[in-house]
Write a protein that holds these residues in place. Structure first.
Motif, PDB file in Angstrom:
ATOM      1  N   THR A 153      69.986  -5.190  28.150  1.00 42.73           N
ATOM      2  CA  THR A 153      70.798  -6.230  27.498  1.00 42.73           C
ATOM      3  C   THR A 153      69.894  -7.374  27.025  1.00 42.73           C
ATOM      4  O   THR A 153      69.993  -7.847  25.883  1.00 42.73           O
ATOM      5  CB  THR A 153      71.870  -6.754  28.482  1.00 42.73           C
ATOM      6  N   ALA A 154      68.995  -7.812  27.908  1.00 42.44           N
ATOM      7  CA  ALA A 154      68.068  -8.889  27.546  1.00 42.44           C
ATOM      8  C   ALA A 154      67.071  -8.425  26.481  1.00 42.44           C
ATOM      9  O   ALA A 154      66.711  -9.177  25.565  1.00 42.44           O
ATOM     10  CB  ALA A 154      67.327  -9.354  28.794  1.00 42.44           C
ATOM     11  N   GLU A 155      66.666  -7.176  26.583  1.00 40.96           N
ATOM     12  CA  GLU A 155      65.670  -6.597  25.669  1.00 40.96           C
ATOM     13  C   GLU A 155      66.204  -6.562  24.233  1.00 40.96           C
ATOM     14  O   GLU A 155      65.501  -6.900  23.283  1.00 40.96           O
ATOM     15  CB  GLU A 155      65.368  -5.176  26.172  1.00 40.96           C
ATOM     16  N   ARG A 156      67.472  -6.180  24.100  1.00 44.56           N
ATOM     17  CA  ARG A 156      68.059  -6.093  22.752  1.00 44.56           C
ATOM     18  C   ARG A 156      68.112  -7.469  22.092  1.00 44.56           C
ATOM     19  O   ARG A 156      67.785  -7.618  20.913  1.00 44.56           O
ATOM     20  CB  ARG A 156      69.472  -5.499  22.829  1.00 44.56           C
ATOM     21  N   ALA A 157      68.504  -8.472  22.872  1.00 46.99           N
ATOM     22  CA  ALA A 157      68.585  -9.832  22.304  1.00 46.99           C
ATOM     23  C   ALA A 157      67.194 -10.322  21.899  1.00 46.99           C
ATOM     24  O   ALA A 157      67.017 -10.925  20.836  1.00 46.99           O
ATOM     25  CB  ALA A 157      69.218 -10.775  23.327  1.00 46.99           C
ATOM     26  N   MET A 158      66.207 -10.036  22.747  1.00 48.72           N
ATOM     27  CA  MET A 158      64.825 -10.438  22.449  1.00 48.72           C
ATOM     28  C   MET A 158      64.334  -9.753  21.178  1.00 48.72           C
ATOM     29  O   MET A 158      63.711 -10.379  20.301  1.00 48.72           O
ATOM     30  CB  MET A 158      63.923 -10.059  23.630  1.00 48.72           C
TER      31      MET A 158
END
Ligand code: GRF
Length: 205
Positions: free
Chosen positions: A173-178
Motif C-alpha cells: 500500500t505504501a509502495e504504490r503511493a510512493m
C-alpha cells in the motif's frame, strides 16, 4: 505543456503497482502515460490489467529462448519499439542486462528499505530479522540486486502480530503511493542521477 513521459512497465504478477500507475495516468495533469506493459510470463493479472486499460502488451519468456542473451536482446528490442522515456520494473522478477540498462533509465520498487534485505524475500527477511520498521524503496536499477541509487523510500512499522503476508500487504500500500508520487514528479520535473545521489526537481532536468 510537455508531451507526457512515456512509460513502459514490466510486471510478473498481480500488477497492483501497475494499476496504481494506470489510475494516476488517467489524469492528464499527472504528466505520464503507460505506452506498453511487458511480462516474463503469460496469464498474469498484470497483463489482464493492461489489456482492460487498452494498453499494448508483450511477453518475453526466458524458456522460449535458447540463451539468456537471446532473451535479453529480444526484451531490449521490443521495449525500444515503444520509445520509453522511463522503464518501470514493478514486481518484475528478472534481472535486466547491462545493455538494457545502458539503453533505458529503469526504476524498480523493492519491498524493503534498501540497502537492507535485498532479493526475493524482503518482507520475510525483515520480519525474521526482527526489525521494527521496514518499508519500500524506489531505485534506479544497476547491475546488482536492489543496489542502485535510491529515488524514494517510505517507512512501514512492523506490527507485533504481523506475518509475511500482512506485512507485505501494508508495504505494498505504501509502495504504490510512493511509486505514483515519484514517477509523477519525475515526469513533470525531471530526474538527475549523479553517482549514488538522485534528485527530482527543476534543477534536475
Ligand atoms: C511488490 O511488493 C514489489 O516490490 C515486489 O513484488 C510486489 C509486486 O506487486 N517485487 P504487484 O505485482 O505490483 O502487485
Amino acid at each position: 505543456m510537455h508531451q507526457p513521459t512515456r512509460l513502459v512497465v514490466l510486471v510478473s504478477g498481480s500488477g497492483t503497482n501497475l494499476q496504481a500507475l494506470l489510475d494516476a495516468c488517467a489524469d492528464p495533469s499527472y504528466g505520464a502515460r503507460v505506452v506498453a506493459v511487458g511480462a516474463d510470463r503469460e496469464d498474469i493479472e498484470g497483463l489482464a490489467r493492461a489489456e482492460r486499460a487498452g494498453i499494448p502488451t508483450f511477453v518475453r519468456q526466458v524458456s522460449d529462448f535458447e540463451t539468456r542473451e537471446g532473451w535479453d536482446a529480444s526484451l531490449t528490442t521490443v521495449v525500444e519499439r515503444f520509445e520509453p522515456d522511463l522503464v518501470v520494473s514493478a514486481g518484475f522478477m528478472k534481472l535486466l542486462s547491462t545493455e538494457f540498462l545502458d539503453r533505458f533509465l529503469t526504476l524498480n520498487t523493492h519491498p524493503a528499505l534498501c540497502p537492507a534485505f535485498p532479493g526475493m524475500h524482503g518482507p520475510r527477511d525483515a520480519l525474521e530479522h526482527g526489525v521494527k520498521v521496514t518499508g519500500a524503496t524506489l531505485f534506479v536499477v544497476d547491475a546488482g540486486v536492489d543496489t542502485g541509487p535510491i529515488v524514494a523510500q517510505v517507512p512501514v512499522v512492523v506490527a507485533e502480530d504481523d506475518d509475511v503476508a500482512s506485512l507485505h500487504e501494508r508495504i505494498k500500500t505504501a509502495e504504490r503511493a510512493m511509486l505514483v508520487d515519484a514517477v509523477g514528479r519525475i515526469a513533470r520535473e525531471g530526474i538527475a542521477v549523479e553517482g549514488r545521489r538522485v534528485r527530482i526537481g527543476a534543477a534536475a532536468r
